[in-house]
Design an enzyme around this catalytic site. Structure first.
Site, short mmCIF file in Angstrom:
data_model
loop_
_atom_site.label_atom_id
_atom_site.label_comp_id
_atom_site.label_asym_id
_atom_site.label_seq_id
_atom_site.Cartn_x
_atom_site.Cartn_y
_atom_site.Cartn_z
N ILE A 89 5.04 -11.95 -0.85
CA ILE A 89 4.76 -12.20 -2.25
C ILE A 89 4.54 -10.88 -2.97
O ILE A 89 3.76 -10.04 -2.51
CB ILE A 89 3.52 -13.10 -2.41
CG1 ILE A 89 3.82 -14.53 -1.93
CG2 ILE A 89 3.04 -13.13 -3.86
CD1 ILE A 89 2.64 -15.47 -2.00
N CYS A 90 5.23 -10.69 -4.08
CA CYS A 90 5.08 -9.49 -4.89
C CYS A 90 5.37 -8.24 -4.03
O CYS A 90 6.41 -8.16 -3.40
CB CYS A 90 3.67 -9.45 -5.48
SG CYS A 90 3.39 -8.17 -6.71
N THR A 91 4.45 -7.28 -3.97
CA THR A 91 4.67 -6.07 -3.17
C THR A 91 4.49 -6.33 -1.68
O THR A 91 4.67 -5.41 -0.88
CB THR A 91 3.72 -4.95 -3.62
OG1 THR A 91 2.38 -5.45 -3.63
CG2 THR A 91 4.07 -4.48 -5.03
N GLY A 92 4.17 -7.57 -1.29
CA GLY A 92 4.20 -7.91 0.13
C GLY A 92 5.59 -7.73 0.70
O GLY A 92 5.75 -7.53 1.92
N THR A 109 11.05 -8.40 -5.79
CA THR A 109 9.65 -8.02 -5.82
C THR A 109 9.24 -7.97 -7.29
O THR A 109 10.02 -8.31 -8.17
CB THR A 109 9.41 -6.67 -5.12
OG1 THR A 109 7.99 -6.43 -5.01
CG2 THR A 109 10.05 -5.52 -5.87
#
Length: 299
Positions: A89-92, A109
Site C-alpha cells: 500500500i502506498c510506499t509499501g 504507488t
C-alpha cells in the site's frame, strides 16, 4: 491510513456473518511499533514458520531512505512463494521492489513518489496514475485512501461483488473506484474558494450532458456571466470552458473504464458533441484515444 485497510476485511466478516478473514500485524522485531501519528500498534515478530494467505506491506509518509533489513527482504521473498498474494500500500510498494517482487511487473504507488520508484527500480513498470494494480499475485496501490480500494478489490475477488458493495456502503465509501481510475480528481484540483463557484461546479457535474454555457454556470452561481468568468478564473486558475472539459474527460474516462456503453453513448452522456470531439479532448488531456483507454482498462 495503511492500517485503515483492515476495516474493509473487518466489515467483510460482518457482511458474511462469520470470520472469513483474520488480521494480524507483524514487524521485524515484534512488540509495539509507533505509527507516523505516534499511536502504538501491537505487532508479532516475523517468523519463517508463519503461514499467511495474504501479506500487505504498509506504507510510510515517504519512501525509505535505506532498504529494509536483509532479514525482512529474505522473509518477503519466502512469503511471496508461499502466500496466495502479497501487496504494497502506498510506499509499501518500495519494500516489495527492494525484495525484487516487482521485477518485470506493473506497479503503482503514491503519485508523489512514482518517479522516484521509476528511477530507483528500472525493472519495474511503474504506472503513476492508477488507484491500484494487480499483476498476478502482486498487488500495489496508490497512497492514502487507495489502500481501501485495494482491500475492497480483494474482498470482491474472494467473496463477490455483492459483499464488496455491502462493505462499501457500511464504510460510507462514496464510490468504489476501479484500479485503472486516475489518482487525481478534477474537482479536487480546481479547489474553488467560494461557495458560489463550488455551486456552479456541482451544477456542471450533475448536468454534463447539457451544453453548460458560461451563462448557465453564472446563473447557478448567482453572478453575471462577466463577473462569474473573472471570479472563476481567479479561484481555479482555469477558464470555465477548460474546467468543464476536464470534468467531462474525468466522467468519460470513468465510463469508458467501468461500463460497456459505446463510445458514441459515452460522448453524448458526458456532453461532447460527438465521438470525434471526445477523441480530440482525450488526445489533449491524456495523450491517448478513448479506444486505447478502454483496452488498457480491460487488460
Amino acid at each position: 491510513m495503511a492500517l485503515a485497510s483492515q476495516s474493509v476485511f473487518e466489515y467483510a466478516n460482518l457482511s458474511v456473518g462469520e470470520p472469513f478473514y483474520r488480521m494480524e500485524n507483524y514487524s521485524a522485531e515484534g512488540g509495539d511499533v509507533s505509527s507516523s501519528l505516534g499511536m502504538s500498534v501491537s505487532t508479532k515478530r516475523l517468523s519463517a514458520r508463519i503461514a499467511i494467505d495474504t501479506w500487505i506491506a504498509a506504507g510510510v509518509n515517504a519512501p525509505l531512505t535505506s532498504p529494509p533489513s536483509a532479514e525482512v527482504l529474505a522473509f518477503l521473498r519466502r512469503a511471496a512463494s508461499r502466500a496466495r498474494r502479497i501487496a504494497g500500500i502506498c510506499t509499501g510498494g518500495f519494500v516489495l521492489a527492494e525484495a525484487g517482487l516487482l521485477a518485470n511487473r506493473r506497479a503503482t504507488t503514491h503519485w508523489a513518489y512514482a518517479r522516484d520508484m521509476t528511477s530507483r527500480f528500472r525493472d519495474v513498470r511503474v504506472e503513476e496514475d492508477r488507484i491500484y494494480i494487480v499483476d498476478g499475485p502482486i498487488w500495489t496501490s496508490a497512497g492514502m485512501t487507495a489502500g481501501l480500494d485495494l482491500a475492497l478489490a480483494m474482498v470482491e475477488k474472494d467473496l463477490g461483488a455483492d459483499i464488496a458493495r455491502s462493505v462499501a456502503r457500511k464504510l460510507v465509501m462514496h464510490q468504489r473506484r476501479a484500479g485503472g481510475q486516475s489518482q487525481h480528481s478534477e474537482m479536487l484540483d480546481l479547489a474553488p474558494k467560494s461557495d458560489r463557484v463550488q455551486d456552479a461546479l456541482n451544477h456542471a457535474r450533475k448536468n454534463l450532458s447539457a451544453p453548460l454555457t458560461v451563462e448557465d454556470l453564472a446563473s447557478a452561481a448567482h453572478l453575471s456571466p462577466r463577473q462569474f468568468s473573472r471570479v472563476f478564473t481567479q479561484e481555479t486558475g482555469q477558464s470555465p470552458a477548460k474546467a468543464i472539459e476536464g470534468l467531462r474527460l474525468e466522467a468519460a474516462r470513468l465510463l469508458i473504464e467501468k461500463s460497456r456503453h459505446s463510445l458514441e453513448v459515452i460522448a453524448q452522456e458526458t456532453g461532447f458533441r460527438d465521438r470525434r470531439h471526445m477523441r480530440e479532448a482525450f488526445m489533449r488531456g491524456f495523450g491517448l484515444p478513448p479506444q486505447e483507454v478502454r483496452r488498457e482498462a480491460r487488460s
